[in-house]
Motif scaffolding. Structure first.
Motif, PDB file in Angstrom:
ATOM      1  N   LEU A 136      -3.697   7.943  -5.348  1.00 36.76           N
ATOM      2  CA  LEU A 136      -3.308   8.397  -4.015  1.00 36.76           C
ATOM      3  C   LEU A 136      -3.214   7.223  -3.045  1.00 36.76           C
ATOM      4  O   LEU A 136      -2.206   7.038  -2.351  1.00 36.76           O
ATOM      5  N   HIS A 137      -4.287   6.411  -3.011  1.00 32.93           N
ATOM      6  CA  HIS A 137      -4.310   5.301  -2.068  1.00 32.93           C
ATOM      7  C   HIS A 137      -3.269   4.240  -2.427  1.00 32.93           C
ATOM      8  O   HIS A 137      -2.582   3.709  -1.554  1.00 32.93           O
ATOM      9  N   GLY A 138      -3.148   3.951  -3.727  1.00 36.87           N
ATOM     10  CA  GLY A 138      -2.163   2.963  -4.168  1.00 36.87           C
ATOM     11  C   GLY A 138      -0.748   3.402  -3.803  1.00 36.87           C
ATOM     12  O   GLY A 138       0.048   2.613  -3.287  1.00 36.87           O
ATOM     13  N   GLY A 139      -0.457   4.693  -4.047  1.00 39.50           N
ATOM     14  CA  GLY A 139       0.867   5.223  -3.723  1.00 39.50           C
ATOM     15  C   GLY A 139       1.148   5.136  -2.228  1.00 39.50           C
ATOM     16  O   GLY A 139       2.229   4.731  -1.800  1.00 39.50           O
ATOM     17  N   LEU A 140       0.128   5.502  -1.429  1.00 40.74           N
ATOM     18  CA  LEU A 140       0.275   5.461   0.030  1.00 40.74           C
ATOM     19  C   LEU A 140       0.567   4.036   0.504  1.00 40.74           C
ATOM     20  O   LEU A 140       1.455   3.802   1.325  1.00 40.74           O
ATOM     21  N   ILE A 141      -0.185   3.071  -0.067  1.00 41.11           N
ATOM     22  CA  ILE A 141      -0.008   1.674   0.336  1.00 41.11           C
ATOM     23  C   ILE A 141       1.407   1.195  -0.009  1.00 41.11           C
ATOM     24  O   ILE A 141       2.092   0.592   0.822  1.00 41.11           O
ATOM     25  N   LEU A 142       1.854   1.495  -1.239  1.00 41.81           N
ATOM     26  CA  LEU A 142       3.202   1.075  -1.647  1.00 41.81           C
ATOM     27  C   LEU A 142       4.254   1.687  -0.729  1.00 41.81           C
ATOM     28  O   LEU A 142       5.208   1.020  -0.311  1.00 41.81           O
ATOM     29  N   LEU A 143       4.031   2.973  -0.382  1.00 44.09           N
ATOM     30  CA  LEU A 143       4.997   3.678   0.452  1.00 44.09           C
ATOM     31  C   LEU A 143       5.077   3.041   1.839  1.00 44.09           C
ATOM     32  O   LEU A 143       6.168   2.728   2.336  1.00 44.09           O
ATOM     33  N   PHE A 144       3.898   2.808   2.486  1.00 47.01           N
ATOM     34  CA  PHE A 144       4.017   2.291   3.855  1.00 47.01           C
ATOM     35  C   PHE A 144       4.453   0.833   3.877  1.00 47.01           C
ATOM     36  O   PHE A 144       5.125   0.398   4.817  1.00 47.01           O
ATOM     37  N   LEU A 145       4.150   0.082   2.816  1.00 45.11           N
ATOM     38  CA  LEU A 145       4.669  -1.291   2.760  1.00 45.11           C
ATOM     39  C   LEU A 145       6.195  -1.284   2.626  1.00 45.11           C
ATOM     40  O   LEU A 145       6.887  -2.065   3.275  1.00 45.11           O
ATOM     41  N   ALA A 146       6.699  -0.346   1.802  1.00 41.33           N
ATOM     42  CA  ALA A 146       8.154  -0.273   1.612  1.00 41.33           C
ATOM     43  C   ALA A 146       8.836   0.114   2.921  1.00 41.33           C
ATOM     44  O   ALA A 146       9.866  -0.466   3.289  1.00 41.33           O
ATOM     45  N   VAL A 147       8.252   1.084   3.645  1.00 36.57           N
ATOM     46  CA  VAL A 147       8.871   1.516   4.900  1.00 36.57           C
ATOM     47  C   VAL A 147       8.793   0.394   5.940  1.00 36.57           C
ATOM     48  O   VAL A 147       9.747   0.159   6.688  1.00 36.57           O
ATOM     49  N   ALA A 148       7.669  -0.342   5.953  1.00 33.99           N
ATOM     50  CA  ALA A 148       7.533  -1.465   6.889  1.00 33.99           C
ATOM     51  C   ALA A 148       8.585  -2.522   6.573  1.00 33.99           C
ATOM     52  O   ALA A 148       9.225  -3.074   7.487  1.00 33.99           O
ATOM     53  N   ALA A 149       8.798  -2.802   5.280  1.00 38.35           N
ATOM     54  CA  ALA A 149       9.803  -3.790   4.888  1.00 38.35           C
ATOM     55  C   ALA A 149      11.190  -3.330   5.330  1.00 38.35           C
ATOM     56  O   ALA A 149      11.997  -4.132   5.825  1.00 38.35           O
ATOM     57  N   THR A 150      11.456  -2.026   5.197  1.00 34.59           N
ATOM     58  CA  THR A 150      12.749  -1.493   5.651  1.00 34.59           C
ATOM     59  C   THR A 150      12.942  -1.767   7.137  1.00 34.59           C
ATOM     60  O   THR A 150      14.022  -2.174   7.573  1.00 34.59           O
ATOM     61  N   SER A 151      11.856  -1.545   7.921  1.00 35.23           N
ATOM     62  CA  SER A 151      12.009  -1.703   9.374  1.00 35.23           C
ATOM     63  C   SER A 151      12.245  -3.164   9.753  1.00 35.23           C
ATOM     64  O   SER A 151      12.780  -3.438  10.813  1.00 35.23           O
ATOM     65  N   VAL A 152      11.852  -4.096   8.883  1.00 33.96           N
ATOM     66  CA  VAL A 152      12.115  -5.513   9.183  1.00 33.96           C
ATOM     67  C   VAL A 152      13.492  -5.936   8.657  1.00 33.96           C
ATOM     68  O   VAL A 152      14.235  -6.644   9.340  1.00 33.96           O
ATOM     69  N   PHE A 153      13.855  -5.476   7.448  1.00 41.59           N
ATOM     70  CA  PHE A 153      15.031  -6.065   6.783  1.00 41.59           C
ATOM     71  C   PHE A 153      16.335  -5.315   7.021  1.00 41.59           C
ATOM     72  O   PHE A 153      17.406  -5.863   6.796  1.00 41.59           O
TER      73      PHE A 153
END
Lengths: 115, 314
Positions: B6-23
């Motif tokens: 659960l935590h690993g999935g959540l971390i991957l998800l918010f990192l991916a969304v954060a990367a989207t907001s930058v790139f």
């Protein structure tokens, strides 16, 4: 290693990612957004430290939690001010980025004249 | 094990969304990603055991900051294209990436070398909490143990607003902020702006009241009030306030004034600055929270609206 430390590593990645955005994005609004990412990364580090300090029957150290809550509010105030300044720059000059740096050998208009 | 997934999935998800907001190139997509990221980060705070911070992050970090950025983006829309031409070259991108990767690596080393056992103020806070008659340790820290910090923080909100109003052009001083919103009586926004505020205000009062003993408090409640006000403004159901009105300005400083008043009272009737009179600790905390909820709500909304841009009477 437990999952709390994973959040710490994620926080470090967010700070790096946000800083990259602040440096490379030409548009001021995108810089502000990226700077907010850096901020949330720093807050998340606080969260990890608070979680590691869980004791006395509660899930985390309440002192860093209180700091983060005030921090989020202050970060928002700073963002609102930054956004207003970016809009002011746009309405006064038509620009949404910082002006280009003048060439290194150009005379600095702000410098006092040489004797 | 399930927690790790659960935590690993959540971390991957918010990192991916954060990367989207930058790139991502498009500013609106970037802001949308940032709002989603704020909500996901709220979940991360739940995973880290702090509902108080989770509420604040989701409401302020994602919601209101998102509203602020979206308003600004719609005004800067035509500038997007011009900004693209200023994009820096691959060499400087590489250099920036290298520096940021270095910072991240250093932070990861720091995270992994945090001391064991972790230092904590939790036992001290829990030990002193009964004296405040407040059940939520975070509220106890905010309003009793570190009341001075929290007071200054409510002052920061007012100062930010003063700075923003300082950018007003002379002709518009004392006018109304933002463009006129044309109401669309049958639109979705107008429908939501009629439907949601009663619930929003009720939940805000609940969050303020319950904040003494459970997760919640003035920041979360004030943010919700600000969101409800912004919603009705955006739908055009009411007009933006005239910023020179005395009542509005009193509402802005009410929280800091009550906080400072009770804090100074401590010098006279108790043992020092921000020392609440014994027996009335919870009453003082609730009074400060109530006044601050109003001020925070009004100030957050005005921070999003920005400086006045049109005269008070059209």
């Amino acid at each position: 290693m437990n999952t709390t430390e994973w959040f710490g590593i994620a926080a470090a990645l967010l700070i790096g990612l946000g800083l990259f955005g602040v440096i490379t994005h030409p548009m001021l609004l995108r810089k502000i957004l990226a700077f907010n990412l850096v901020g949330t990364g720093v807050f998340l580090l606080f969260g990890v430290i608070a979680r590691r300090g869980a004791a006395a029957g509660i899930d985390g150290d309440p002192v860093p939690h209180a700091f983060v809550i005030t921090g989020i509010v202050v970060a928002f105030s700073a963002s609102a001010l930054a956004v207003t300044m970016a809009l002011k720059l746009k309405s006064d000059t038509g620009e949404s980025t910082f002006p280009d740096d003048p060439p290194a050998d150009a005379p600095d208009p702000a410098a006092p004249p040489r004797p | 094990m399930s927690e790790a997934i659960l935590h690993g999935g959540l971390i991957l998800l918010f990192l991916a969304v954060a990367a989207t907001s930058v790139f991502t190139r498009d500013t609106f997509s970037a802001i949308t990603a940032f709002i989603v990221y704020g909500l996901l980060l709220g979940l991360a705070w739940v995973a880290l055991g702090s509902i108080d911070v989770a509420l604040t992050e989701a409401a302020l970090g994602g919601g209101i900051t998102g509203a602020l950025l979206l308003r600004a983006a719609s005004r800067l829309r035509h500038a997007d294209h011009a900004a693209e031409t200023r994009r820096t070259g691959p060499a400087s991108h590489g250099l920036a990436a290298l520096a940021c990767a270095g910072l991240t690596a250093a932070l990861i080393v720091l995270v992994l070398s945090l001391p064991h056992p972790a230092p904590s103020l939790a036992p001290l806070a829990m030990e002193a909490l009964p004296a405040t008659h407040v059940g939520n340790p975070v509220t106890g820290v905010l309003l009793a143990f570190r009341a001075w910090d929290t007071f200054l923080e409510t002052v920061v909100l007012v100062l930010a607003l003063v700075a923003i109003w300082g950018l007003t052009s002379d002709a518009m001083w004392g006018g109304r902020p933002g463009p006129v919103q044309i109401p669309e009586p049958d639109g979705n926004l107008a429908f939501l702006a009629r439907l949601l505020p009663p619930f929003g205000v009720l939940i805000a009062i609940y969050l303020f009241w319950v904040g003494a003993d459970e997760p919640g408090g003035k920041f979360q409640a004030g943010t919700l009030l600000a969101a409800m006000w912004l919603l009705t403004l955006q739908a055009g159901l009411i007009d933006a306030p005239v910023l020179s009105r005395l009542r509005l300005r009193l509402a802005i400083v009410l929280g800091p004034l009550v906080f400072a008043g009770i804090g100074l009272l401590g010098l006279v009737v108790s043992s020092g600055l921000f020392a609440y009179p014994p027996g009335f600790v919870k009453a003082c905390i609730l009074l400060i929270e109530a006044a601050s909820t109003v001020s925070i709500g009004v100030t957050l909304c005005l921070l999003v609206l920005g400086p006045p841009e049109r005269p008070a009477t059209p």
